[in-house]
Scaffold this motif. Structure first.
Motif, PDB file in Angstrom:
ATOM      1  N   GLU A 290       4.448 -27.145  11.092  1.00 48.65           N
ATOM      2  CA  GLU A 290       3.233 -27.461  10.465  1.00 48.65           C
ATOM      3  C   GLU A 290       3.567 -28.938  10.182  1.00 48.65           C
ATOM      4  OE1 GLU A 290       1.066 -26.811   6.190  1.00 48.65           O
ATOM      5  OE2 GLU A 290       2.849 -25.642   6.599  1.00 48.65           O
ATOM      6  N   GLU A 291       4.819 -29.613   9.769  1.00 48.01           N
ATOM      7  CA  GLU A 291       4.665 -31.043   9.632  1.00 48.01           C
ATOM      8  C   GLU A 291       4.534 -31.717  10.980  1.00 48.01           C
ATOM      9  OE1 GLU A 291       7.592 -30.798   5.582  1.00 48.01           O
ATOM     10  OE2 GLU A 291       8.497 -30.892   7.782  1.00 48.01           O
ATOM     11  N   THR A 292       5.176 -31.197  11.961  1.00 49.75           N
ATOM     12  CA  THR A 292       4.925 -31.768  13.326  1.00 49.75           C
ATOM     13  C   THR A 292       3.580 -32.156  13.643  1.00 49.75           C
ATOM     14  OG1 THR A 292       7.151 -31.036  13.898  1.00 49.75           O
ATOM     15  CG2 THR A 292       5.377 -31.518  15.583  1.00 49.75           C
ATOM     16  N   GLU A 293       2.682 -30.892  13.478  1.00 47.78           N
ATOM     17  CA  GLU A 293       1.392 -31.141  13.947  1.00 47.78           C
ATOM     18  C   GLU A 293       0.689 -31.969  12.847  1.00 47.78           C
ATOM     19  OE1 GLU A 293      -0.146 -29.762  16.430  1.00 47.78           O
ATOM     20  OE2 GLU A 293       1.910 -29.408  16.823  1.00 47.78           O
ATOM     21  N   GLN A 294       0.937 -32.197  11.695  1.00 46.42           N
ATOM     22  CA  GLN A 294       0.349 -33.120  10.719  1.00 46.42           C
ATOM     23  C   GLN A 294       0.803 -34.312  10.940  1.00 46.42           C
ATOM     24  OE1 GLN A 294       0.283 -31.312   6.608  1.00 46.42           O
ATOM     25  NE2 GLN A 294       0.115 -33.602   5.625  1.00 46.42           N
ATOM     26  N   VAL A 295       1.980 -34.807  11.539  1.00 44.62           N
ATOM     27  CA  VAL A 295       2.537 -35.933  11.508  1.00 44.62           C
ATOM     28  C   VAL A 295       1.738 -36.719  12.789  1.00 44.62           C
ATOM     29  CG1 VAL A 295       4.313 -37.541  11.912  1.00 44.62           C
ATOM     30  CG2 VAL A 295       4.206 -36.061  10.091  1.00 44.62           C
ATOM     31  N   LYS A 296       1.959 -35.798  13.990  1.00 44.03           N
ATOM     32  CA  LYS A 296       1.395 -36.116  15.077  1.00 44.03           C
ATOM     33  C   LYS A 296      -0.099 -36.338  15.120  1.00 44.03           C
ATOM     34  CE  LYS A 296       1.409 -34.244  19.778  1.00 44.03           C
ATOM     35  NZ  LYS A 296       1.541 -33.068  21.053  1.00 44.03           N
TER      36      LYS A 296
ATOM     37  N   HIS B 276      11.575 -40.098   6.650  1.00 45.39           N
ATOM     38  CA  HIS B 276      11.035 -38.813   6.683  1.00 45.39           C
ATOM     39  C   HIS B 276       9.789 -38.618   6.031  1.00 45.39           C
ATOM     40  CE1 HIS B 276      11.304 -34.873   8.781  1.00 45.39           C
ATOM     41  NE2 HIS B 276      11.050 -34.398   7.402  1.00 45.39           N
ATOM     42  N   ASN B 277      10.176 -39.080   4.660  1.00 47.72           N
ATOM     43  CA  ASN B 277       9.194 -38.719   3.635  1.00 47.72           C
ATOM     44  C   ASN B 277       8.069 -39.961   3.795  1.00 47.72           C
ATOM     45  OD1 ASN B 277      10.465 -36.672   2.538  1.00 47.72           O
ATOM     46  ND2 ASN B 277      11.807 -37.939   0.946  1.00 47.72           N
ATOM     47  N   LEU B 278       8.297 -41.039   4.100  1.00 52.25           N
ATOM     48  CA  LEU B 278       7.411 -42.028   4.480  1.00 52.25           C
ATOM     49  C   LEU B 278       6.329 -41.358   5.393  1.00 52.25           C
ATOM     50  CD1 LEU B 278       9.557 -45.064   4.633  1.00 52.25           C
ATOM     51  CD2 LEU B 278       7.607 -44.892   3.200  1.00 52.25           C
ATOM     52  N   LEU B 279       6.803 -40.827   6.518  1.00 49.16           N
ATOM     53  CA  LEU B 279       5.915 -40.437   7.651  1.00 49.16           C
ATOM     54  C   LEU B 279       5.229 -39.037   6.873  1.00 49.16           C
ATOM     55  CD1 LEU B 279       8.600 -40.340  10.363  1.00 49.16           C
ATOM     56  CD2 LEU B 279       6.324 -41.585  10.482  1.00 49.16           C
ATOM     57  N   LEU B 280       5.791 -38.310   6.028  1.00 46.45           N
ATOM     58  CA  LEU B 280       5.145 -37.178   5.559  1.00 46.45           C
ATOM     59  C   LEU B 280       3.987 -37.579   4.609  1.00 46.45           C
ATOM     60  CD1 LEU B 280       8.019 -34.663   5.319  1.00 46.45           C
ATOM     61  CD2 LEU B 280       6.116 -34.576   6.855  1.00 46.45           C
ATOM     62  N   ALA B 281       4.320 -38.447   3.959  1.00 46.88           N
ATOM     63  CA  ALA B 281       3.340 -39.336   2.865  1.00 46.88           C
ATOM     64  C   ALA B 281       2.294 -39.475   3.757  1.00 46.88           C
ATOM     65  CB  ALA B 281       4.120 -40.038   1.883  1.00 46.88           C
ATOM     66  N   HIS B 282       2.285 -40.522   4.592  1.00 41.62           N
ATOM     67  CA  HIS B 282       1.562 -41.065   5.360  1.00 41.62           C
ATOM     68  C   HIS B 282       0.637 -40.014   5.994  1.00 41.62           C
ATOM     69  CE1 HIS B 282      -0.741 -43.078   8.781  1.00 41.62           C
ATOM     70  NE2 HIS B 282      -0.243 -41.928   9.555  1.00 41.62           N
TER      71      HIS B 282
ATOM     72  N   GLY C  22      10.922 -46.254  18.114  1.00 38.70           N
ATOM     73  CA  GLY C  22      10.611 -44.777  18.287  1.00 38.70           C
ATOM     74  C   GLY C  22      10.935 -43.847  17.041  1.00 38.70           C
ATOM     75  N   TRP C  23      11.799 -44.464  16.047  1.00 37.23           N
ATOM     76  CA  TRP C  23      12.129 -43.820  14.691  1.00 37.23           C
ATOM     77  C   TRP C  23      10.617 -43.220  14.287  1.00 37.23           C
ATOM     78  CZ3 TRP C  23      14.355 -46.526  10.179  1.00 37.23           C
ATOM     79  CH2 TRP C  23      14.664 -45.828   9.161  1.00 37.23           C
ATOM     80  N   MET C  24       9.729 -44.206  14.178  1.00 39.21           N
ATOM     81  CA  MET C  24       8.549 -43.793  13.400  1.00 39.21           C
ATOM     82  C   MET C  24       7.359 -43.495  14.392  1.00 39.21           C
ATOM     83  SD  MET C  24       9.384 -44.162  10.241  1.00 39.21           S
ATOM     84  CE  MET C  24      10.509 -44.675   9.260  1.00 39.21           C
ATOM     85  N   LEU C  25       7.345 -44.311  15.336  1.00 41.87           N
ATOM     86  CA  LEU C  25       6.331 -44.226  16.421  1.00 41.87           C
ATOM     87  C   LEU C  25       6.125 -42.760  17.251  1.00 41.87           C
ATOM     88  CD1 LEU C  25       5.688 -47.600  17.729  1.00 41.87           C
ATOM     89  CD2 LEU C  25       4.833 -46.529  15.491  1.00 41.87           C
ATOM     90  N   LYS C  26       7.479 -42.389  17.494  1.00 39.22           N
ATOM     91  CA  LYS C  26       7.462 -41.251  18.386  1.00 39.22           C
ATOM     92  C   LYS C  26       6.964 -39.969  17.701  1.00 39.22           C
ATOM     93  CE  LYS C  26       9.914 -38.778  22.191  1.00 39.22           C
ATOM     94  NZ  LYS C  26      11.175 -38.745  22.753  1.00 39.22           N
ATOM     95  N   PRO C  27       7.348 -39.847  16.434  1.00 38.39           N
ATOM     96  CA  PRO C  27       6.673 -38.627  15.553  1.00 38.39           C
ATOM     97  C   PRO C  27       5.320 -38.733  15.557  1.00 38.39           C
ATOM     98  CG  PRO C  27       8.816 -39.261  14.453  1.00 38.39           C
ATOM     99  CD  PRO C  27       8.396 -40.463  15.567  1.00 38.39           C
ATOM    100  N   LEU C  28       4.731 -40.175  15.234  1.00 34.72           N
ATOM    101  CA  LEU C  28       3.235 -40.243  15.055  1.00 34.72           C
ATOM    102  C   LEU C  28       2.229 -40.036  16.236  1.00 34.72           C
ATOM    103  CD1 LEU C  28       3.680 -43.454  12.582  1.00 34.72           C
ATOM    104  CD2 LEU C  28       2.656 -41.301  12.008  1.00 34.72           C
ATOM    105  N   VAL C  29       3.152 -40.230  17.336  1.00 29.10           N
ATOM    106  CA  VAL C  29       2.419 -40.031  18.743  1.00 29.10           C
ATOM    107  C   VAL C  29       2.646 -38.703  19.310  1.00 29.10           C
ATOM    108  CG1 VAL C  29       1.968 -41.044  20.997  1.00 29.10           C
ATOM    109  CG2 VAL C  29       2.080 -42.416  19.006  1.00 29.10           C
ATOM    110  N   TYR C  30       3.995 -38.299  19.497  1.00 24.81           N
ATOM    111  CA  TYR C  30       4.464 -37.181  20.088  1.00 24.81           C
ATOM    112  C   TYR C  30       4.969 -36.012  19.420  1.00 24.81           C
ATOM    113  CZ  TYR C  30       4.132 -40.559  23.941  1.00 24.81           C
ATOM    114  OH  TYR C  30       3.747 -41.651  24.929  1.00 24.81           O
TER     115      TYR C  30
END
Length: 506
Positions: free
Chosen positions: A312-318, A227-233, A283-291
């Motif tokens: 807010e995080e959803t919009e930032q990651v997507k 989760h933190n990797l996705l948010l940091a990215h 999907g663990w990493m790619l689905k948040p980044l795409v969807y």
């Protein structure tokens, strides 16, 4: 870096077959990049020189003297000019490398180390002067030990701010000459290996009987770290787009490890397991980044153990990745694993959560596998169909061999040739794949194999004080392919070495 072999495996032996029709470099788009890759800790050495301080990788490799270490590695820190010359002689169009966080910012945050800054500026300048495109990875397992000690690194949300500040320095200092950035190296396998299985730094686990971990919680930490990797990215990507992209005109991406996957049988259970494996591993990493959300099966299986994105995080990651970096080496069959009802959530880990048993195709040793190019093509096709055909860079692909198997690495040539052919098939079928990097440019320190097995196009004599480099047959073949002097389909690959002018160092 090839970093994961599943620990409980069965073996199925199949024959690897010739895969592709004749092709040349000219069959790929002109702006397609062919290169090779390394990472800072595995290539640079000089771990305590010019202001660099320890990372978790230093600490982890020294915690068990059987692992070896990257203290010297292949001394890329001092020999980078020589190595870039070899790249140019080979005809490489791009070079992927990572930046050592502690060489650039020794305390993890705060003042920049001028000597570290100079090294990377000089390396990038050297690459550019030879017409080689730098592709930079910001994080390749080497978190500053100071941040790990202070607050626990990737399992603490404080890492997001510190990583973003580190990225800011890199964008500011190198962004005029770097147009391709990958934030995190193979994020899914890093989270699993470092926080569920314990065989990657910092070595956390609680349920693994194969690794003796002194700390960790395998049932929760991999998902917190992921989760933190996705948010940091996403935070670094937002910064780049707001502050640098309009002027520097670069692209920023995120990397995952992508097994080729196939159901073991045509049973309903194995087909369900196949879909579940794709959701957990891709999907663990790619689905948040795409969807913008985690896969439903992960939400259902993990419950409260899976962190939740705020709106807010959803919009930032997507949509935060301009491309995905794909690291691929091998293909496995998957079959349904019967869950143990008596196993409480606190004793579970990633692979028991996934509920899938893996069966290796071909050689199942930790550092050996057969060429299964159809599995690679299947990955590219799956990403095209399931994730809106994103731009892709193949950031690592290669074959390990015993380091002392000398220079005639014919199996590696056959492997690389087959996988490039499979990639070309996928591109012809519509995949937006834009680059391919052989792992690795030269023999490196490999975390799980130390110096016993290697992936290099160039042989490094680790017994020689000068760490002499010598081109292997694979370097000759790759050079011939890039320069158009090798007929992929018919020429005997053992003849290509005579066409190669790459020199060994003295």
């Amino acid at each position: 870096m090839q970093s994961l072999s599943l620990l409980s495996v069965s073996v199925v032996i199949v024959l690897a077959v010739s895969y592709s029709d004749a092709f040349t470099r000219n069959d790929f788009p002109k702006d397609f990049l062919f290169g090779a890759a390394t990472s800072a800790y595995q290539w640079e050495g000089a771990v305590d020189e010019d202001g660099r301080t320890p990372s978790v990788w230093d600490t982890f490799s020294h915690s068990d003297n059987k692992k070896g270490d990257g203290d010297i590695a292949c001394d890329g820190y001092h020999k980078y000019q020589e190595d870039v010359k070899l790249m140019a002689e080979m005809g490489l169009e791009a070079f992927r490398f990572s930046i050592s966080w502690t060489r650039l910012i020794p305390n993890g945050r705060g003042p920049v180390n001028p000597k570290g800054l100079k090294f990377y500026k000089n390396l990038i300048k050297e690459l550019r002067s030879h017409g080689i495109e730098p592709h930079v990875t910001l994080y390749h397992y080497d978190l500053p030990q100071a941040l790990e000690d202070e607050y626990g690194g990737w399992i603490n949300r404080k890492i997001i701010e510190d990583f973003t500040s580190f990225a800011d320095v890199c964008f500011r200092e190198f962004g005029e000459d770097v147009k391709l950035w990958t934030t995190i190296n193979e994020a899914n396998i890093f989270a699993i290996g470092a926080y569920s299985e314990g065989f990657l730094p910092p070595g956390h686990c609680s349920t693994n009987t194969f690794v003796n971990c002194s700390t960790g919680n395998s049932s929760t930490e991999p998902y917190i770290a992921g989760h933190n990797l996705l948010l940091a990215h996403a935070s670094a990507s937002k910064l780049y787009r707001l502050k640098y992209k309009s002027k520097q005109r670069g692209s920023i991406g995120f990397s995952i490890y992508a097994y080729g996957l196939s159901p073991y049988t045509n049973s309903t259970d194995d087909e369900i397991a196949f879909q579940r494996a794709k959701d957990f591993l891709f999907g663990w990493m790619l689905k948040p980044l795409v969807y913008g959300e985690y896969p439903d099966v992960m939400k259902k299986t993990l419950g409260s153990r899976l962190p939740v994105f705020s709106e807010e995080e959803t919009e930032q990651v997507k949509g935060s990745s301009d491309f995905f970096g794909i690291i691929h080496y091998m293909t496995v069959y998957v079959t349904n694993s019967k869950p143990s009802p008596s196993l409480p959530p606190s004793n579970r880990e990633f692979f028991t959560d996934m509920g899938v048993d893996t069966i290796f195709i071909g050689n199942s040793s930790f550092f050996g596998w057969d060429a299964i190019p159809w599995g690679f093509e299947g990955v590219l096709e799956y990403l095209k169909q399931s994730y809106n055909n994103p731009p892709l860079y193949i950031l690592e692909n290669g074959l390990p061999m015993e380091h002392d198997s000398a220079l005639q690495d014919t199996p590696r040539v056959e492997y690389i040739q087959a996988y490039i052919g499979a990639m070309l098939n996928a591109i012809k079928n519509g995949s937006d794949t834009r680059g391919y990097f052989v792992w690795s440019m030269i023999d490196l320190y490999e975390l799980l194999a130390e110096y016993k097995n290697s992936f290099g196009l160039y042989y490094v004599n680790f017994s020689d004080p000068g760490l002499k480099r010598s081109p292997k047959l694979s370097a000759s073949w790759y050079s011939g392919f890039l320069k158009g002097t090798v007929d992929v389909a018919s020429q005997d690959i053992t003849q290509s070495q005579s066409n190669f002018s790459g020199s060994s160092s003295l």
